[in-house]
Design a protein around this motif. Structure first.
Motif, short mmCIF file in Angstrom:
data_model
loop_
_atom_site.label_atom_id
_atom_site.label_comp_id
_atom_site.label_asym_id
_atom_site.label_seq_id
_atom_site.Cartn_x
_atom_site.Cartn_y
_atom_site.Cartn_z
N TRP A 282 0.79 -1.22 0.00
CA TRP A 282 0.00 0.00 0.00
C TRP A 282 0.83 1.29 0.00
CZ3 TRP A 282 -5.33 -0.36 -0.26
CH2 TRP A 282 -5.88 -1.63 -0.03
N TYR A 283 2.00 1.26 0.64
CA TYR A 283 2.77 2.48 0.84
C TYR A 283 4.15 2.40 0.20
CZ TYR A 283 -0.66 3.49 4.52
OH TYR A 283 -1.81 3.73 5.22
N PRO A 284 4.58 3.46 -0.52
CA PRO A 284 5.96 3.51 -1.03
C PRO A 284 6.93 3.73 0.12
CG PRO A 284 4.84 5.59 -1.46
CD PRO A 284 3.80 4.65 -0.91
N SER A 285 8.21 3.53 -0.14
CA SER A 285 9.21 3.53 0.93
C SER A 285 9.27 4.85 1.69
CB SER A 285 10.59 3.20 0.36
OG SER A 285 10.96 4.14 -0.63
N HIS A 286 9.07 5.99 1.01
CA HIS A 286 9.22 7.26 1.71
C HIS A 286 8.07 7.53 2.68
CE1 HIS A 286 6.67 8.53 -1.73
NE2 HIS A 286 6.23 9.46 -0.90
N ARG A 287 7.02 6.72 2.63
CA ARG A 287 5.92 6.85 3.58
C ARG A 287 5.94 5.77 4.67
NH1 ARG A 287 1.48 10.03 2.52
NH2 ARG A 287 1.48 11.13 0.53
N ARG A 288 6.71 4.72 4.47
CA ARG A 288 6.59 3.58 5.37
C ARG A 288 7.20 3.81 6.75
NH1 ARG A 288 7.25 0.22 0.65
NH2 ARG A 288 9.46 -0.12 1.11
N GLY A 289 8.19 4.73 6.85
CA GLY A 289 8.77 4.98 8.18
C GLY A 289 7.72 5.49 9.15
N ARG A 290 6.96 6.50 8.72
CA ARG A 290 5.93 7.07 9.59
C ARG A 290 4.81 6.08 9.85
NH1 ARG A 290 1.12 9.94 9.12
NH2 ARG A 290 1.17 9.75 6.87
N ILE A 291 4.37 5.37 8.79
CA ILE A 291 3.27 4.43 8.94
C ILE A 291 3.66 3.26 9.84
CG2 ILE A 291 1.85 2.74 7.70
CD1 ILE A 291 0.91 5.64 7.43
N THR A 292 4.87 2.74 9.64
CA THR A 292 5.34 1.64 10.48
C THR A 292 5.47 2.10 11.93
OG1 THR A 292 6.55 0.72 8.61
CG2 THR A 292 7.12 -0.13 10.78
N SER A 293 5.94 3.35 12.13
CA SER A 293 6.03 3.88 13.49
C SER A 293 4.65 3.97 14.14
CB SER A 293 6.69 5.26 13.48
OG SER A 293 8.05 5.18 13.12
N LEU A 294 3.67 4.47 13.37
CA LEU A 294 2.32 4.57 13.92
C LEU A 294 1.77 3.19 14.25
CD1 LEU A 294 0.75 7.30 11.60
CD2 LEU A 294 1.23 7.50 14.05
N PHE A 295 1.98 2.23 13.34
CA PHE A 295 1.51 0.86 13.58
C PHE A 295 2.16 0.27 14.83
CE2 PHE A 295 2.68 -3.67 12.73
CZ PHE A 295 1.45 -4.22 13.07
N MET A 296 3.47 0.49 14.96
CA MET A 296 4.19 -0.13 16.06
C MET A 296 4.06 0.60 17.38
SD MET A 296 7.56 -1.74 14.23
CE MET A 296 8.00 -2.59 15.76
N THR A 297 3.37 1.75 17.39
CA THR A 297 3.03 2.33 18.69
C THR A 297 2.09 1.40 19.45
OG1 THR A 297 1.24 3.62 17.68
CG2 THR A 297 3.33 4.75 18.03
N ALA A 298 1.55 0.40 18.76
CA ALA A 298 0.74 -0.61 19.45
C ALA A 298 1.55 -1.34 20.51
CB ALA A 298 0.17 -1.61 18.44
N VAL A 299 2.88 -1.48 20.31
CA VAL A 299 3.71 -2.17 21.30
C VAL A 299 3.71 -1.41 22.63
CG1 VAL A 299 6.05 -2.91 21.89
CG2 VAL A 299 5.15 -3.33 19.61
#
Length: 436
Positions: free
Chosen positions: A143-160
Motif C-alpha cells: 500500500w505504501y511507497p518507501s518514503h511513507r513507510r517509516g511514519r506508517i510503520t512507526s504509527l503501527f508499532m506504537t501498538a507495542v
C-alpha cells in the motif's frame, strides 16, 4: 524514490496524493493497530502472570525464562512458511487464522499446571502467531511507497508501547481483583480475559480487511491507479531478486543480527519489567501495573516523534542507532539504581523509549532493500532469526537471576546487544540503500 531518484509529486496531484493516502491510512491502520495490541499483549502478559504463577506452581526463574522464551522457537520454525502462505492466499484470511488460533491457545494457558505443560503451550502459541508481524510489515509494502513507510510503520508499532500502557494496569487489576473468584487464581483469569479479544478481532479481520489495492471496494478507480503507480515506481535496486538471492545476501544476515540485538532488549523489558518494578519494593499487583505503564507511555510519544523526523529528513541509520544507545544506557542505569523505585523507573523509561523507538526504524531497512518474493521470505527470515533473541533473552535473565539472585548481569548483556546493533547498522548498511 524510484531506482535511486526522488519521486516528485506534481502540484495538481498533491491533493489526490494526500486524500488517497489519508483514506488508506484511516481504513487500514486502526484495525492493524488493534490486531497488534492484542497480539503483543498475548505474547508478554506472561510477565505479569509470573508475579503469582511462579509461587502457585512452584516454578523457578529459569523455568519461567525458558517457558517465556520457547515461544520464539515455534515462531522461528513457522515464520517463513507462514509469510509465504500469506503472500499466496492473501492477508485477510491468513491474518484472521493467525489471530483466532493464538487467541484460543493463549486463553488455554490458564490450565497450565506443570513446567512441561508451560513449555508446550508457549511453543504452540509461537507456532500459532508465526508470520503475524512480518506479514503486516509485508502487507504495508502493498500500500505504501518507501518514503511513507517509516511514519506508517512507526504509527503501527506504537501498538507495542500502547499495549503496555493499556495492558499493564488492566493486567495488574485482573490479578489483584479477580484472584480467587470461582476458585481461579488471578493469573488464570489474566490468560482467559486477555486471550479472547484476539479471537474476536480475528473474526473482524475476516469481515473488514482487504488483501490489496485491487480488491479495495472503498477506493475509486482513480485512487487505485494512483496508488498502484506509486508502488510500481518505488522499486528497490534488488527488486528482481528471488528468495534464494535474499538468503544469500550478506545484508540480510547482518540485518538479522541487528534485529537480534534489538529484540534482546525488547523482551528483556517485555518479560521482566513487572519483576524489575516489584524488585524496587512495590508490592501491589495493581501498583506494579500502573508503574509499568509509565515507560510504555513515554515510548509511545518518542516512537512517533522519531519516526516523523526520520521520514522528514530521509535519514534512517542515525535515527535507529541513537535510540539503541539510549536504550543501552537506560538498562545500565536500571541495574545501578535497582533499589530505588523512582530512579529505577526513570532508567527503565529511558531504556523502553530507546528500544521501542528503534523497532520501526529497523524495519525501514529490509523493506527498502527487498521486494517481491525476496521481501516475503527475506523479511520473515530476518524476523525469525532476530526473534530467537526472544528465546535467549528471558532464559538468560532467568538463569542469571537464579544463579546470582540479581538481574544486573542480565541487564549488562542486554545493553551490550543494543550497542552492537547500533554499530552494525552504521558500519555495514550503506546510507544510499535505506535513506529514501
Amino acid at each position: 524514490m524510484a531506482n535511486g531518484t526522488t519521486v516528485r509529486i506534481k502540484p495538481d496531484s498533491m491533493a489526490l496524493d494526500e486524500r488517497t493516502y489519508a483514506k488508506v491510512t484511516w481504513r487500514l491502520l486502526p484495525l492493524l493497530f488493534l490486531c497488534y495490541i492484542v497480539a503483543y499483549l498475548d505474547r508478554v502478559n506472561v510477565g505479569f502472570a509470573k508475579l503469582q504463577m511462579l509461587s502457585d506452581l512452584q516454578f523457578s526463574e529459569t523455568v519461567y525464562g525458558l517457558g517465556a522464551g520457547i515461544f520464539f522457537i515455534g515462531y522461528f520454525f513457522f515464520e517463513v512458511p507462514s509469510n509465504l502462505i500469506l503472500h499466496r492466499v492473501g492477508a485477510r484470511r491468513w491474518i484472521a487464522r493467525i489471530m483466532i488460533t493464538w487467541g484460543l491457545i493463549s486463553s488455554a494457558m490458564m490450565f497450565v499446571t506443570t513446567p512441561t505443560m508451560f513449555y508446550v503451550m508457549r511453543f504452540l502459541l509461537g507456532i500459532a502467531e508465526a508470520g503475524f508481524f512480518p506479514g503486516i510489515i509485508l502487507y504495508l509494502t502493498y500500500w505504501y511507497p518507501s518514503h511513507r513507510r517509516g511514519r506508517i510503520t512507526s504509527l503501527f508499532m506504537t501498538a507495542v508501547p500502547l499495549a503496555g500502557v493499556i495492558g499493564s494496569p488492566i493486567s495488574g487489576w485482573i490479578m489483584e481483583r479477580l484472584s480467587g473468584v470461582h476458585g481461579w487464581a488471578g493469573w488464570q483469569w489474566l490468560f482467559l480475559l486477555e486471550g479472547l479479544p484476539s479471537v474476536l478481532v480475528g473474526l473482524l479481520v475476516l469481515v473488514y480487511l482487504e488483501d490489496d489495492i485491487k480488491t479495495a471496494k472503498w477506493l475509486t478507480d482513480a485512487e487505485k491507479t494512483y496508488l498502484a503507480g506509486q508502488i510500481r515506481d518505488d522499486k528497490a535496486p534488488e527488486c528482481n531478486h528471488s528468495l534464494g538471492d535474499a538468503m544469500r545476501d550478506p545484508k540480510v544476515w547482518i540485518l538479522s543480527l541487528v534485529y537480534f540485538g534489538v529484540v534482546m532488549g525488547l523482551y528483556g523489558i517485555g518479560f521482566w519489567l513487572p519483576t524489575l518494578v516489584k524488585a524496587t519494593g512495590v508490592k501491589s499487583a495493581l501498583d506494579i501495573g500502573l508503574l509499568s505503564a509509565i515507560p510504555y507511555a513515554v515510548a509511545t510519544v518518542a516512537m512517533v516523534l522519531v519516526g516523523r523526523s526520520a521520514d522528514a529528513r530521509r535519514e534512517r541509520r542515525w535515527h535507529f542507532a541513537i535510540p539503541c544507545v539510549l536504550g543501552a544506557v537506560g538498562l545500565l542505569m536500571s541495574a545501578a539504581y535497582a533499589s530505588s523505585t523512582q530512579l529505577a523507573l526513570m532508567s527503565l523509561t529511558l531504556a523502553c523509549a530507546g528500544i521501542i523507538t528503534a523497532l520501526p526504524l529497523f524495519w525501514s531497512f529490509p523493506t527498502a532493500i527487498l521486494t517481491g518474493t525476496a521481501a516475503a521470505g527475506g523479511i520473515a527470515w530476518i524476523n525469525s532469526l532476530g526473534n530467537l533473541a526472544g528465546f535467549v533473552s528471558p532464559y538468560m535473565v532467568g538463569y542469571v537471576k537464579d544463579l546470582t539472585q540479581s538481574t544486573n548481569a542480565g541487564m549488562y548483556a542486554l545493553a551490550t546487544s543494543l550497542l552492537v546493533s547500533a554499530l552494525l547498522v552504521l558500519l555495514c548498511i550503506p546510507a544510499r540503500l535505506v535513506n529514501r
